[in-house]
Design a protein around this motif. Structure first.
Motif, PDB file in Angstrom:
ATOM      1  N   ASN A 495       0.811  -1.227   0.000  1.00  0.00           N
ATOM      2  CA  ASN A 495       0.000   0.000   0.000  1.00  0.00           C
ATOM      3  C   ASN A 495       0.850   1.286   0.000  1.00  0.00           C
ATOM      4  N   GLU A 497       1.250   3.245  -3.006  1.00  0.00           N
ATOM      5  CA  GLU A 497       1.050   3.795  -4.352  1.00  0.00           C
ATOM      6  C   GLU A 497       1.536   5.232  -4.468  1.00  0.00           C
ATOM      7  N   ASN A 521       4.987  -8.125  -3.470  1.00  0.00           N
ATOM      8  CA  ASN A 521       3.722  -7.445  -3.175  1.00  0.00           C
ATOM      9  C   ASN A 521       3.017  -8.177  -2.040  1.00  0.00           C
ATOM     10  N   SER A 524      -1.116  -5.925  -1.160  1.00  0.00           N
ATOM     11  CA  SER A 524      -1.542  -4.522  -1.260  1.00  0.00           C
ATOM     12  C   SER A 524      -2.991  -4.434  -1.734  1.00  0.00           C
ATOM     13  N   ASP A 526      -4.229  -1.233  -2.583  1.00  0.00           N
ATOM     14  CA  ASP A 526      -4.312  -0.024  -3.414  1.00  0.00           C
ATOM     15  C   ASP A 526      -3.764  -0.366  -4.809  1.00  0.00           C
ATOM     16  N   ASP A 527      -3.215   0.611  -5.535  1.00  0.00           N
ATOM     17  CA  ASP A 527      -2.740   0.380  -6.899  1.00  0.00           C
ATOM     18  C   ASP A 527      -1.257   0.012  -6.973  1.00  0.00           C
ATOM     19  N   SER A 528      -0.687  -0.405  -5.854  1.00  0.00           N
ATOM     20  CA  SER A 528       0.746  -0.734  -5.854  1.00  0.00           C
ATOM     21  C   SER A 528       1.072  -1.831  -6.858  1.00  0.00           C
ATOM     22  N   ILE A 531       1.206  -0.602 -10.435  1.00  0.00           N
ATOM     23  CA  ILE A 531       2.438   0.162 -10.694  1.00  0.00           C
ATOM     24  C   ILE A 531       3.607  -0.781 -10.942  1.00  0.00           C
TER      25      ILE A 531
END
Length: 802
Positions: A495, A497, A521, A524, A526-528, A531
């Protein structure tokens, strides 16, 4: 891995300790460790242990306050590294090959634990009459080198046998899997441990030899202390609770009742305390022994006395017991007299019948008498002797003639049989000759086929050589053209991002290109992950591992396991590094041959303000006028930095080889401050440390970071215990005692006010009360003053107001 860990609780056994240790050190099985737990001895036991440890590195010493053999054994198990664990009492002795025989029996049978025979001894004699486990009688003819069984096969040994842990040789995996440990009680802590291990095991084996010798004449043994006997009631209750909880009571009801009766009776020794007598009477009243086939009259002696006396008659207990014993002896004596009288009458009748009989059969016993004159005298008194003597001579001649006739008849029959056998053999011989001719013809055909097959094999071998050469060329080409990266960069992601782009840009644009970038990862939301996937399309050096959220420690461990580079560096995903960081660290490590390279850290906030005042490590001030491109050192040169500096795993550049050598170099999982024990371990394990005196890492001050979250404050106590355990286990504690005390106090104070809870304050006070820091010159006076204030304050509020 060490084959066997021997755990030896030691408490005031200076008179016997030398014998026990010499027998252990001279075992025929050499691959062992001997963990001696000094349980607060007040005699010379500790001096003896220290003397032996200087002579043999296999001896490890743990010191603790006097807490009993159970806790001592638990502490020994906590650091044991062996495949198998064996407990021994320090005043007993063992055979010189006990560990070898038990180890190979356990290996052959893949057993959870091994039983064996035990003898008892004192200074005068050895008693082999009660071996504790006499399983040869239960399993007659068994080959115990390849034979396993379970508790159901030896039900009587589960609850009614010697419970001592030294009667068993345990597989450590079995103990850990079933979470077996000794209860925290001073006496009889081995009973529940024994019962649990028996019932939880499906594979038990046995060595039918006397391998252990239990001492009976130690006056200081806990078994001789009647003050401890009251504990037996709580032990019985714990065994009952376990049997009920695990649904064993139905199968072991009779055995448990016998166990309860025997244990209470056994510890009802004179003088019986009023408290013990009352508790025993209450427990006996609950027992229904009328229909239990395992309970004998002998087992009920103290039971009967206890139920027939009131508490105020306790002083008569021994007299009543003695009276009962005398009554039983008198009854036995009366029964013996009756048996003797019957036997005498029977023998006298037989004698009279023989001497007055006309029967040759009755006089037969007289003829077996060896004394010839006495025999002749008695036989002459028999009326039938002369007549039967003549008659028997005639019978003997007739029998001999009959036997000769039978022999002749058999010889005649045998002769005819041999003639018939000869004819059959002649016919069979002709058939065999024909078969031999056929086989010779068949052999020629087979030889031709053999030669054809050999030609085919030669061709196949030549083809195989060609294929092998081609495969070798392919593999060599692959090895030459698929080289592993020089540096692995591990980035745990959770998390972030908002900050991940800045971190990834700083890594993929490093001037040193021969790297792999492992992004873990950690679940996460969110948008991590999106990315990361974007960057992975741009740069094939990036590897993404996605997992459920398991915490920073686990994510780093996962990254380490997937790393293939010669070197390793960690970067937190909300931080960034200088574009030449990896190049400078790699070159410094190569030129110095170092295991780890340390560098400086700068701190920045979300507004872009950078703070260079707390570099983490200031070795350029510590080592004056040094060319750090050609300079290395060890932990002994920088002792104060081992436990009282920046612990961040991101401030070091690691040679991966060190992780292969030390299998405990991993991050603790599921806990905050996981960097701390990792930092201390690697600083002590590194043979060479070097330093780059530049700010290469930029740490983001994030108020939501785990190290800035007060809810995790309690974890620091666990971290301190981990560090202390590591130092003691690896024999660093004496060297770092003062540094560790400063570390512990500093770390606890770091989170006292931020956590701001009464529970944390009370835990801090408890830890401080167990320390003595008056003589520690490393701890500044200001910290000692705060330490004293905590001890004087009863509550957190009182501490804050003072």
């Amino acid at each position: 891995m060490t084959k066997v860990s021997v755990i030896l609780p030691v408490y005031n056994v200076g008179n016997y300790l030398n014998d026990s240790l010499n027998l252990l050190l001279n075992q025929t099985l050499n691959d062992i460790e001997i963990i001696c737990v000094n349980d607060g001895s007040t005699d010379n036991s500790l001096l003896i242990l220290e003397d032996f440890s200087l002579k043999d590195s296999r001896i490890k010493i743990i010191n603790q306050e006097n807490m009993g053999a159970g806790i001592a054994r638990n502490n020994g198990m906590n650091i044991a590294q062996g495949e198998y664990i064996y407990f021994i009492d320090a005043d007993d002795i063992v055979t010189i090959d006990i560990l070898e025989k038990l180890y190979y029996n356990a290996i052959n049978n893949d057993s959870d634990f091994v039983l064996f025979k035990v003898a008892k001894f004192n200074e005068k004699e050895i008693n082999y009459n009660s071996p504790i486990y006499d399983l040869e009688k239960i399993f007659p003819g068994a080959d115990f080198n390849n034979f396993i069984f379970s508790a159901l096969d030896i039900k009587q040994n589960v609850l009614n046998v010697a419970f001592a842990p030294w009667t068993k040789f345990y597989k450590r995996e079995f103990l850990e899997k079933n979470k077996l440990e000794f209860p925290d009680i001073y006496s009889y802590n081995d009973i529940l441990f024994h019962v649990k291990s028996m019932l939880m095991s499906s594979k038990i084996s046995f060595v039918p030899e006397f391998l252990y010798f239990y001492r009976l004449d130690n006056p200081d043994s806990i078994t001789n202390d009647p003050k401890k006997h009251y504990n037996i009631f709580s032990v019985i209750k714990s065994v009952e609770d376990f049997l009920i909880k695990e649904d064993f009571m139905e199968f072991y009801k009779n055995e448990f009742e016998l166990f309860k009766l025997i244990q209470i009776s056994r510890h009802m020794v004179f003088p019986v305390s009023e408290k013990y007598f009352y508790e025993a009477k209450m427990e006996f009243l609950k027992l229904d022994v009328s229909d239990n086939p395992l309970i004998t009259k002998k087992d009920l002696e103290k039971y009967d006395v206890c139920l027939n006396l009131s508490v105020d008659q306790i002083d008569k207990f021994e007299d009543y017991l003695e009276l009962l014993n005398l009554q039983n002896k008198n009854k036995n004596l009366e029964r013996s007299i009756k048996r003797l009288n019957k036997s005498y009458t029977k023998q006298k009748d037989i004698q009279d019948n023989i001497l007055s009989s006309n029967s040759w059969k009755f006089t037969k016993p007289l003829r077996s008498i060896r004394n010839s004159s006495l025999k002749e005298f008695l036989l002459n008194r028999s009326n039938s002797y002369v007549y039967y003597k003549l008659k028997n001579s005639n019978k003997t001649l007739k029998k001999r003639n009959k036997r000769l006739e039978n022999v002749y008849e058999k010889m005649y029959i045998e002769k005819n049989h041999l003639i018939s056998e000869k004819d059959s053999l002649s016919k069979e011989n002709n058939l065999i000759l024909k078969e031999i001719k056929h086989l010779i013809s068949e052999k020629g055909v087979l030889n031709k086929e053999k030669n054809r097959i050999m030609d085919d094999l030669i061709c196949l071998a030549e083809e195989n050589d060609d294929l092998t050469k081609i495969l070798r060329d392919v593999l060599n080409f692959t090895e030459k053209n698929v080289e592993k990266p020089k540096v692995s960069v591990v980035i745990p992601v959770y998390n972030v991002e908002k900050y991940l782009v800045e971190c990834m840009d700083s890594v993929i644009n490093q001037t040193f290109k021969d790297i792999e970038i492992i992004c873990v990862n950690d679940g996460s939301t969110d948008d991590s992950l999106a990315i990361l996937e974007y960057y992975a399309k741009l740069d094939d050096r990036i590897k993404i591992i996605t997992q459920e959220n398991r915490g920073l420690g686990n994510a780093r461990n996962v990254g380490m396991r997937h790393a293939s580079g010669d070197y390793l560096v960690f970067i937190d995903s909300d931080d960034y590094i200088s574009l030449d960081t990896i190049a400078k660290l790699y070159n410094n490590s190569l030129s110095n041959g170092s295991d780890i390279v340390i560098f400086k850290i700068a701190r920045f906030d979300n507004e872009g303000n950078v703070n260079y005042k707390l570099p983490g490590f200031d070795f350029d001030d510590f080592f004056e006028e040094v060319d750090f491109n050609n300079f290395s050192f060890t932990y002994s040169d920088i002792k104060k930095y081992v436990m009282n500096a920046s612990f961040s795993a991101c401030l070091k550049f690691y040679k991966k080889e060190i992780f292969d050598k030390q299998d405990d170099l991993i991050f603790p999982e599921g806990i905050a401050y996981e960097d701390v024990p990792f930092h201390i371990k690697i600083m002590l394990y590194a043979n060479k440390i070097s330093f780059v005196p530049e700010f290469l890492y930029y740490y983001r001050f994030n108020p939501n970071s785990i190290i800035n979250t007060s809810s995790n404050g309690d974890d620091i106590f666990i971290i301190c215990d981990m560090v202390e355990s590591f130092l003691r286990k690896n024999y660093y504690y004496a060297e770092f005692k003062e540094e560790f005390e400063l570390f512990k106090i500093s770390q606890i104070f770091n989170y006292l006010l931020t956590t701001n809870t009464e529970d944390y304050f009370l835990m801090a006070k408890k830890e401080f009360s167990e320390m003595s820091i008056e003589k520690n010159n490393l701890i500044p006076k200001s910290l000692k003053k705060k330490y004293d204030l905590v001890l004087k304050s009863q509550t957190l509020k009182q501490y804050q107001t003072n």
